[in-house]
Design a protein around this motif. Structure first.
Motif, PDB file in Angstrom:
ATOM      1  N   PHE A  91      52.178  42.215  42.660  1.00 27.06           N
ATOM      2  CA  PHE A  91      50.407  43.001  41.790  1.00 27.06           C
ATOM      3  C   PHE A  91      49.162  42.279  41.056  1.00 27.06           C
ATOM      4  O   PHE A  91      48.317  42.535  42.016  1.00 27.06           O
ATOM      5  N   LYS A 150      47.891  40.855  44.349  1.00 29.64           N
ATOM      6  CA  LYS A 150      47.402  41.724  45.677  1.00 29.64           C
ATOM      7  C   LYS A 150      46.150  41.893  44.864  1.00 29.64           C
ATOM      8  O   LYS A 150      45.194  42.188  45.352  1.00 29.64           O
ATOM      9  N   LEU A 151      45.980  42.381  43.039  1.00 34.02           N
ATOM     10  CA  LEU A 151      44.650  42.775  42.613  1.00 34.02           C
ATOM     11  C   LEU A 151      43.745  41.811  42.199  1.00 34.02           C
ATOM     12  O   LEU A 151      42.487  42.264  41.900  1.00 34.02           O
ATOM     13  N   VAL A 193      40.474  41.735  44.177  1.00 35.24           N
ATOM     14  CA  VAL A 193      39.520  42.862  43.898  1.00 35.24           C
ATOM     15  C   VAL A 193      39.293  42.954  42.649  1.00 35.24           C
ATOM     16  O   VAL A 193      38.678  43.787  41.919  1.00 35.24           O
ATOM     17  N   GLY A 194      39.195  42.116  41.659  1.00 34.18           N
ATOM     18  CA  GLY A 194      38.852  41.809  40.480  1.00 34.18           C
ATOM     19  C   GLY A 194      39.702  43.183  38.783  1.00 34.18           C
ATOM     20  O   GLY A 194      39.080  43.300  37.874  1.00 34.18           O
ATOM     21  N   ARG A 195      40.845  43.146  39.607  1.00 36.57           N
ATOM     22  CA  ARG A 195      41.780  43.946  38.644  1.00 36.57           C
ATOM     23  C   ARG A 195      42.951  43.412  37.808  1.00 36.57           C
ATOM     24  O   ARG A 195      43.581  42.397  39.052  1.00 36.57           O
ATOM     25  N   VAL A 234      47.100  43.789  36.107  1.00 37.25           N
ATOM     26  CA  VAL A 234      47.791  45.143  35.942  1.00 37.25           C
ATOM     27  C   VAL A 234      48.787  44.076  35.146  1.00 37.25           C
ATOM     28  O   VAL A 234      49.618  43.084  35.518  1.00 37.25           O
TER      29      VAL A 234
END
Lengths: 109, 193
Positions: free
Chosen positions: B154, B157-158, B161-163, B165
């Motif tokens: 994750f 993957k994230l 996009v600047g996120r 988890v």
């Protein structure tokens, strides 16, 4: 195409404050848990779900935008969570198929 | 300690197909997607909870005795299970012991998960990986390899996009059965069958 541009071209009004990211693909599903395994980053997700788990799953999927169809509106806690993730949340009065046709007309395949 | 949740890709993973894979900057992708039901049961003698994944068209709702427990059906929700496969080394991490993911909204700072939630920046969220027996009578929970691979997947993957988890095992919760959070399951989609 950016989220704001797609919203403007399809006549959508934003429900929340969002990051104006690039939209690259479309995923249509009413099964929230399916988003984790099937939706890809920078997607617009089209669904009739309004539960908070929608945002929890769309965040893991890296979605940029959610369009809730059939005129349904999410509750305040759902909007607050969407604000945290930066995912654009929009409501559309007609059904998924009607919105899908608009996306196809804009060049999404 | 929460710091033990490693998120880098250099660790040797074991218990994967083909045995230990050796150092690899894993490039995880989702594989072996299974659709079914997350079924929750409770013991009406001691209050213990357990859950399992059922791929049956209709989830089982039988009551039964198992040792000192009397298990009764509490509910079921549609969900999706998957494993992770590395594109670089072809190793597979079996996530059969992950029954679902829950976005934590824990506010208890005495709980390790609550403390972690409190530490997060505005662009970061904490998810709890739920194991089949959230009462943890044997201490067993989601494998460390599974947690590590989920974090790597994750985060990779994230990140673009600047996120961010963080995935943690449910054994870090003071009481997962009382914990505040949003489980990623589907409720009521097949009730009209």
């Amino acid at each position: 195409m950016k989220v704001s541009e797609l919203a403007q071209k399809t006549g959508l009004a934003a429900i929340n404050e969002y990051k104006d990211r690039e939209i690259e693909r479309v995923y249509i599903s009413d099964m929230v848990s399916d988003l984790i395994a099937s939706a890809r980053t920078n997607s617009v997700v089209v669904t009739l779900q309004t539960h908070k788990s929608l945002i929890a799953a769309a965040n893991l999927a890296g979605a940029a935008m959610i369009v809730i169809v059939n005129g349904r509106k999410p509750s305040e806690d759902v909007v607050a969570l969407a604000n945290r993730t930066g995912i654009g949340l929009f409501s559309y009065d007609l059904d998924s198929w009607a919105f899908a046709k608009k996306l196809v007309n804009l060049g999404f395949e | 300690m929460i710091a033990s949740v490693a998120v880098r890709g250099e660790r040797i993973l074991e218990n994967v197909e083909g045995g230990a894979m050796g150092p690899c900057n894993h490039e995880w992708s989702i594989c072996n997607v299974r659709h079914g039901y997350f079924v929750e049961e409770g013991c009406f003698e001691c209050g213990a909870r357990l859950s399992f994944f059922s791929a049956e068209p209709v989830p089982p709702i039988d009551k039964y005795r198992e040792g000192r427990h009397y298990w009764a059906y509490l509910g079921s929700f549609q969900t999706v299970k998957f494993d992770l496969k590395c594109r670089a080394c072809a190793g597979i991490v079996d996530l059969n012991d992950v029954n679902g993911l829950m976005l934590s909204e824990c506010t208890d700072r005495d709980c390790q998960v609550g403390a972690l939630v409190h530490q997060q920046g505005p662009d970061s969220l904490v998810y709890v990986a739920l194991c089949p027996n959230t009462s943890h009578p044997t201490g067993k929970c989601v494998s460390s390899e599974g947690i590590e691979a989920l974090n790597q997947y994750f985060r990779a993957k994230l990140a673009p996009v600047g996120r961010k988890v963080t995935i943690v095992p449910c054994k870090l919760c003071n009481s997962i059965d009382k914990c505040r959070g949003t489980s990623i399951v589907d409720v009521g989609l097949t009730d009209i069958q």
